[in-house]
Structure formats: structure tokens, C-alpha cells
Design a protein around this motif. Structure first.
Motif, short mmCIF file in Angstrom:
data_model
loop_
_atom_site.label_atom_id
_atom_site.label_comp_id
_atom_site.label_asym_id
_atom_site.label_seq_id
_atom_site.Cartn_x
_atom_site.Cartn_y
_atom_site.Cartn_z
N ILE A 133 44.75 50.81 59.95
CA ILE A 133 44.23 50.75 61.32
C ILE A 133 45.19 50.01 62.24
N LEU A 134 45.72 48.90 61.78
CA LEU A 134 46.62 48.09 62.61
C LEU A 134 47.90 48.84 62.96
N ARG A 135 48.36 49.70 62.08
CA ARG A 135 49.58 50.47 62.34
C ARG A 135 49.39 51.52 63.43
N LYS A 136 48.15 51.85 63.74
CA LYS A 136 47.87 52.82 64.79
C LYS A 136 47.90 52.20 66.19
N VAL A 137 47.78 50.87 66.26
CA VAL A 137 47.62 50.20 67.55
C VAL A 137 48.83 50.32 68.47
N PRO A 138 50.08 50.19 67.98
CA PRO A 138 51.22 50.25 68.91
C PRO A 138 51.30 51.53 69.73
N ALA A 139 50.78 52.63 69.22
CA ALA A 139 50.85 53.91 69.94
C ALA A 139 49.78 54.04 71.02
N LEU A 140 48.82 53.12 71.05
CA LEU A 140 47.71 53.23 72.01
C LEU A 140 48.13 52.70 73.38
N ARG A 141 47.66 53.36 74.42
CA ARG A 141 48.00 52.98 75.79
C ARG A 141 47.02 51.94 76.32
N PRO A 142 47.53 50.81 76.82
CA PRO A 142 46.63 49.81 77.42
C PRO A 142 45.88 50.37 78.62
N VAL A 143 44.59 50.12 78.67
CA VAL A 143 43.77 50.59 79.79
C VAL A 143 42.95 49.46 80.40
N SER A 144 42.95 48.29 79.78
CA SER A 144 42.24 47.15 80.34
C SER A 144 43.18 45.94 80.35
N GLN A 145 42.82 44.95 81.12
CA GLN A 145 43.68 43.78 81.32
C GLN A 145 43.98 43.05 80.01
N ASP A 146 43.04 43.09 79.07
CA ASP A 146 43.21 42.36 77.82
C ASP A 146 43.97 43.14 76.75
N ASP A 147 44.18 44.43 76.98
CA ASP A 147 44.78 45.27 75.93
C ASP A 147 46.17 44.81 75.46
N PRO A 148 47.07 44.40 76.36
CA PRO A 148 48.37 43.94 75.86
C PRO A 148 48.26 42.76 74.90
N LYS A 149 47.37 41.82 75.18
CA LYS A 149 47.17 40.69 74.27
C LYS A 149 46.57 41.15 72.95
N ILE A 150 45.60 42.06 73.01
CA ILE A 150 44.99 42.56 71.78
C ILE A 150 46.04 43.26 70.93
N LYS A 151 46.92 44.03 71.57
CA LYS A 151 47.99 44.69 70.83
C LYS A 151 48.91 43.67 70.17
N ALA A 152 49.21 42.59 70.87
CA ALA A 152 50.05 41.53 70.30
C ALA A 152 49.35 40.86 69.13
N ASP A 153 48.04 40.62 69.26
CA ASP A 153 47.27 40.02 68.16
C ASP A 153 47.24 40.94 66.94
N ALA A 154 47.12 42.25 67.19
CA ALA A 154 47.11 43.21 66.09
C ALA A 154 48.47 43.23 65.38
N LYS A 155 49.53 43.15 66.14
CA LYS A 155 50.87 43.12 65.55
C LYS A 155 51.05 41.88 64.68
N LYS A 156 50.59 40.73 65.18
CA LYS A 156 50.71 39.49 64.40
C LYS A 156 49.86 39.55 63.13
N MET A 157 48.66 40.10 63.24
CA MET A 157 47.79 40.22 62.09
C MET A 157 48.44 41.08 61.01
N LEU A 158 49.05 42.19 61.43
CA LEU A 158 49.71 43.08 60.48
C LEU A 158 50.89 42.37 59.82
N GLU A 159 51.67 41.64 60.61
CA GLU A 159 52.81 40.90 60.05
C GLU A 159 52.34 39.86 59.06
N ASP A 160 51.26 39.17 59.36
CA ASP A 160 50.75 38.12 58.46
C ASP A 160 50.22 38.71 57.15
N MET A 161 49.79 39.96 57.19
CA MET A 161 49.26 40.60 55.99
C MET A 161 50.34 41.14 55.06
N GLN A 162 51.55 41.26 55.58
CA GLN A 162 52.63 41.85 54.77
C GLN A 162 53.49 40.82 54.07
#
Length: 250
Positions: free
Chosen positions: A221-250
Motif C-alpha cells: 500500500i505504501l508503495r502506491k502513495v508516491p504516484a497519487l496526486r495531492p488534492v488537499s492541503q495535508d496530502d504532501p505531509k501525508i505522502k512524506a509520512d508514508a515514505k518515512k514509514m516505508l523506509e522504516d519498515m525496510q
């Protein structure tokens, strides 16, 4: 008589201008939301409510944007002020349109935000309203993806209640509400099916999979997030959090 005609014409013109002003404010608010300028959008909806206090669209958006802005605050008292205002707007919206799915969704969101910053007893009490309004929104609009997300969040929060919160649930309601990780995942997946661009749902779905020891699914699921287009003000931060979560899991 001529004066009466002038007064009547003036009144009609005033009413038309007033209606146009409301419509313009709503359009401006909508455009600002699309531009991810949510604080400015909130201001437009509040201006509209000064003219037409029971406007359902303005009430619903004012509530949702208050919930979002409150979530961005760092201090609990600031969060609480926004969330209580969100609840008040949502209550007005539900009163104006009890069968409106967006109004009920806004109330579910506001109560969910209040629950997340509340103590054990208030959290459990608020959670009952989250479930009730989310389920009503879904009943009124079965393909309402983001309402399914709220129901998934409710299931996740109930499934992960700590011992003190479980005690509060037992004392207040005679037992723990019926929520589980499996239901949370199912609801989040339903949201993903109906609203595949809703970024926050991906992040919380990954969290639920991880909590359920389904690490491969969480990473997928986390690997799908970078391709998603931000549509709300919080989306860039959520994308960054998802990237960090994925990195921490690897």
C-alpha cells in the motif's frame, strides 16, 4: 405610489444581489479548496454563513475545514477550539439536512477528531457518535468512500483501545464497542475501491495492516502513495509520512 415601486424594486435587487453574493462566496470557497488553500476557503464559507446561516453547503464545508485546521494545531486547547466549532457547524448542518450524507459525514469527522484528543471516558462516548453518523452517511450514500474511511478509523481506534479506555467503555456502556482490525482493513479497502485518490486512507490502511502483522500488505500500500496526486492541503505531509514509514519498515 412611485416611491413604493422604487422600494419594491430596490428590495428585489437587494435579494438578488444577496443570493448572488452567497453563490459567489461558495464558488470562491470551492476554488480555494481545489487550490489547497483551506484556511482561505474556510473564511469564504464563514462569510457565506453570515449572509445565510443555514446554508447547508457552507455549514458542511466550514465543519470539515475546521476539523482539518484543528488537526494541524500543535496545542491541545487550540485543537479543541477548532474541533468544537466543527461540531457546532456539523450540528447545524445535520439540523438543516438530516438526510444529507455530507452533513452526517462532517459530524462523524468532527466527533472523531474530538475523540482522538479526549480522555478515556470522553473518547469512548464520542466514538459512539462517530460510528452512528458515519454509518448514516453510508446508508444515505453507499458509495461514499470517505465515510467508509471514517468507519475504518473508528474500527481501528476501538480495536486498539488501551486497558484504561476499555475499562471506561465497560463502565459507561457495559462493554467494549464492536470494532476490530479486520473490520478496519475491510472498511479502508472499501474506501480505496470507491475513492482511489484519497491519500490519507492509504496511510491509515498501511498502519492497520502493519498493526495486524501483515507487513507485506502494508508495504504494498505504501508503495502506491508516491504516484497519487495531492488534492488537499495535508496530502504532501501525508505522502512524506508514508515514505518515512516505508523506509522504516525496510
Amino acid at each position: 405610489m412611485f416611491r413604493s415601486i422604487l422600494l419594491a424594486a430596490s428590495l428585489c435587487f437587494s435579494l438578488v444581489s444577496r443570493a448572488q453574493t452567497i453563490e459567489e462566496l461558495l464558488q470562491q470557497g470551492d476554488q480555494l479548496v481545489k487550490q489547497m488553500k483551506e484556511v482561505e476557503a474556510l473564511g469564504k464559507y464563514k462569510e457565506a454563513l453570515k449572509i445565510q446561516p443555514n446554508n447547508l453547503t457552507a455549514l458542511t464545508w466550514a465543519s470539515l475545514l475546521d476539523s482539518r485546521e484543528g488537526n494541524r494545531q500543535e496545542k491541545k486547547d487550540a485543537k479543541s477550539r477548532y474541533f468544537e466549532e466543527a461540531k457546532a457547524y456539523a450540528a447545524q448542518a445535520v439540523a438543516a439536512g438530516p438526510n444529507d450524507p455530507d452533513a452526517n459525514y462532517a459530524m462523524a469527522v468532527a466527533m472523531g477528531r474530538i475523540a482522538l484528543i479526549s480522555g478515556a471516558k470522553d473518547k469512548v462516548a464520542a466514538s459512539k457518535d462517530v460510528k452512528r453518523y458515519a454509518e448514516l452517511a453510508i446508508k444515505l450514500r453507499p458509495n461514499f468512500g470517505q465515510a467508509w474511511y471514517v468507519l475504518g478509523k473508528w474500527n481501528y481506534e476501538v480495536a486498539t483501545l488501551n486497558a484504561f479506555e476499555r475499562g471506561a467503555a465497560k463502565m459507561l456502556f457495559g462493554g467494549i464497542p464492536d470494532g476490530s482490525l479486520a473490520n478496519a482493513i475491510a472498511d479502508y479497502e472499501k474506501c480505496r475501491q470507491l475513492d482511489p485518490g484519497f491519500i490519507l486512507n492509504y496511510y491509515d490502511l498501511a498502519v492497520a495492516y502493519k498493526q495486524n502483522d501483515q507487513l507485506d500488505k502494508a508495504e504494498e500500500i505504501l508503495r502506491k502513495v508516491p504516484a497519487l496526486r495531492p488534492v488537499s492541503q495535508d496530502d504532501p505531509k501525508i505522502k512524506a509520512d508514508a515514505k518515512k514509514m516505508l523506509e522504516d519498515m525496510q
